[in-house]
Design an enzyme around this catalytic site. Structure first.
Site, mmCIF file in Angstrom:
data_model
loop_
_atom_site.group_PDB
_atom_site.id
_atom_site.type_symbol
_atom_site.label_atom_id
_atom_site.label_comp_id
_atom_site.label_asym_id
_atom_site.label_seq_id
_atom_site.Cartn_x
_atom_site.Cartn_y
_atom_site.Cartn_z
ATOM 1 N N ASN A 151 0.799 -1.222 0.000
ATOM 2 C CA ASN A 151 0.000 0.000 0.000
ATOM 3 C C ASN A 151 0.834 1.276 0.000
ATOM 4 O OD1 ASN A 151 0.305 -1.492 2.583
ATOM 5 N ND2 ASN A 151 -0.283 0.458 3.486
ATOM 6 N N CYS A 325 -2.994 4.811 8.003
ATOM 7 C CA CYS A 325 -3.053 4.373 9.397
ATOM 8 C C CYS A 325 -1.854 4.861 10.186
ATOM 9 C CB CYS A 325 -3.100 2.844 9.459
ATOM 10 S SG CYS A 325 -4.106 2.155 8.187
HETATM 11 N N1 PLP Z 1 -4.487 -4.119 4.039
HETATM 12 C C1 PLP Z 1 -3.995 -3.170 3.236
HETATM 13 C C2 PLP Z 1 -2.891 -3.499 2.293
HETATM 14 C C3 PLP Z 1 -4.500 -1.860 3.292
HETATM 15 O O1 PLP Z 1 -3.997 -0.920 2.484
HETATM 16 C C4 PLP Z 1 -5.556 -1.580 4.207
HETATM 17 C C5 PLP Z 1 -6.073 -0.211 4.343
HETATM 18 O O2 PLP Z 1 -5.354 0.777 4.256
HETATM 19 C C6 PLP Z 1 -6.043 -2.629 5.013
HETATM 20 C C7 PLP Z 1 -5.487 -3.881 4.905
HETATM 21 C C8 PLP Z 1 -7.170 -2.403 5.979
HETATM 22 O O3 PLP Z 1 -8.404 -2.337 5.307
HETATM 23 P P1 PLP Z 1 -9.691 -1.702 6.031
HETATM 24 O O4 PLP Z 1 -9.491 -0.236 6.090
HETATM 25 O O5 PLP Z 1 -10.844 -2.086 5.155
HETATM 26 O O6 PLP Z 1 -9.804 -2.344 7.374
#
Ligand code: PLP
Length: 390
Positions: A151, A325
């Site tokens: 991400n 996050c």
């Molecule tokens: N995994 C990845 C690679 C992400 O980019 C994200 C969100 O930024 C998540 C998991 C978490 O997803 P959610 O926001 O739907 O809980």
């Protein structure tokens, strides 16, 4: 001021078509899908229709899709579910050092409860070596979890190769495909995965809904106990409007994905090349070609990522220094550090992520504004060594 949104990896706007599909399920078709009367069964039908659409997008069967509250829950479900259901076979889990916090923290939780976690290194582009995965397998390994694409830096991992080793060794394989589903082709059989996480709000669907793909006959412990929803795999009344929206988003992605990827790759490369050409001491992070079509991650030496973000915000441009996050944390990104990038460069990283409503004019505007911001910040930078041109 017209705002320019370039943080699609954090979340996407909900497509108006998706909102339109969801609306009746708030006020008219609001019944509980577990109710046996007609309206309840209609709502159940809508949930099942959405399940087929999500399954189709990833080459799965509809009964292999379990709806969750998002990507985080899907990751938790996959890792904890496999770990606790297969404890008698072994206690070893293999993952990578660039995973999202939803996987990192779940692994930490499992480690505190006696599981052993091997966290594999990555190269300078953020790539996991499938050979490393193979070598890390022991007779106690029960699960491998490696994300499909990162991400922060957009690097696309060699999932099919890792899947082959996992299959040969008879080990469950999970991938967090939150950043790829709906953006690049994803097929659970081609990738050779047993579990795959999706989040609707990353593909123009609503927030608070996602799914875990669970290959038939995967041994997994449920951790939401209560009613019999989702074939007793995840209790709680279904988020019907959210699930319907997710289904519509999946359907739109099927039709729009390849053209969108082409358009975004063009805009992405224009932004990358424009930045590298206009400013000295700038470096692309992540792989140059094995890269998500919408991801631009650049480190701009001698300038803090946060300062660039705040200054861009004043100009109406939304960008990020890393994952959403961790944007409130001043710690450098664990992803960039794992890639061997120095603390200083990690602090100077800036991420733009593009989406289907990004225009050529918006990219031109960033290319006009960013060099101005960077020279202003470099002029007062305590990191700029004397004699180095800004
Ligand atoms: N995994 C990845 C690679 C992400 O980019 C994200 C969100 O930024 C998540 C998991 C978490 O997803 P959610 O926001 O739907 O809980």
């Amino acid at each position: 001021m017209k705002r320019i949104y370039l943080d699609y990896a954090a979340t996407t706007p909900t497509d108006p078509e998706v909102v339109k599909a969801m609306l009746p399920y708030f006020t008219e078709d609001f019944a509980n899908p577990s109710s046996i009367y007609f309206c309840g069964q209609e709502a159940k039908g809508a949930v099942e229709e959405a399940r087929v659409k999500v399954a189709d997008l990833i080459g799965a069967r509809d009964e292999e899709i379990v709806f969750t509250s998002g990507g985080t829950e899907a990751d938790n479900f996959a890792l904890k579910g496999v770990a606790f259901a297969n404890e008698s076979k072994g206690n070893h889990i293999i993952t990578s050092s660039i995973e999202h916090h939803a996987v990192v923290e779940t692994c930490r939780f499992l480690e505190e409860r006696g599981f052993k976690v091997t966290c594999l290194p990555v190269d300078g582009y953020g790539l996991v070596d499938p050979g490393d995965v193979k070598r890390a397998i022991t007779d106690k390994t029960i699960l491998i979890s490696v994300m499909h694409a990162n991400n922060e830096v957009g690097t696309i991992e060699p999932i099919a190769e890792i899947g082959k080793s996992a299959r040969e060794a008879g080990i469950y394989f999970h991938t967090d495909a939150v950043q790829t589903v709906g953006h690049i082709p994803v097929d659970v059989n081609e990738l050779g995965v047993d579990l795959l996480s999706i989040s609707a709000h990353k593909l123009y669907g609503p927030k608070g809904v996602g799914a875990l793909y669970i290959r038939k006959s995967t041994k997994l412990l449920s951790f939401m106990h209560g009613g019999e929803q989702e074939r007793r795999r995840r209790a709680s009344t279904e988020n019907v409007p959210g699930i319907v929206g997710f289904g519509r988003a999946a359907e739109l992605a099927q039709h729009e994905m390849s053209q969108e990827a082409e358009q975004l790759t063009h805009l992405r490369d224009k932004l990358i090349n424009g930045i590298l050409e206009r400013m000295d001491h700038t470096h692309l992070k992540g792989h140059p070609s094995r890269r998500l079509p919408n991801n631009v991650n650049i480190s701009v030496e001698f300038v803090e990522g946060e300062s660039m973000c705040l200054n861009l915000d004043l100009e109406g441009i939304c960008a990020s220094t890393g994952s959403a996050c961790s944007s409130s944390s001043l710690e450098p990104s664990h992803v960039l550090l794992a890639m061997g990038i120095s603390n200083e460069q990690a602090h100077s990283s800036l991420r733009f992520t593009l989406g289907k409503w990004t225009t050529e004019e918006e990219i031109d505007r960033v290319l006009e504004v960013l060099p101005r911001i960077v020279s202003k910040l470099r002029a007062i930078s305590p990191f700029l060594k004397s004699g180095t041109s800004g």
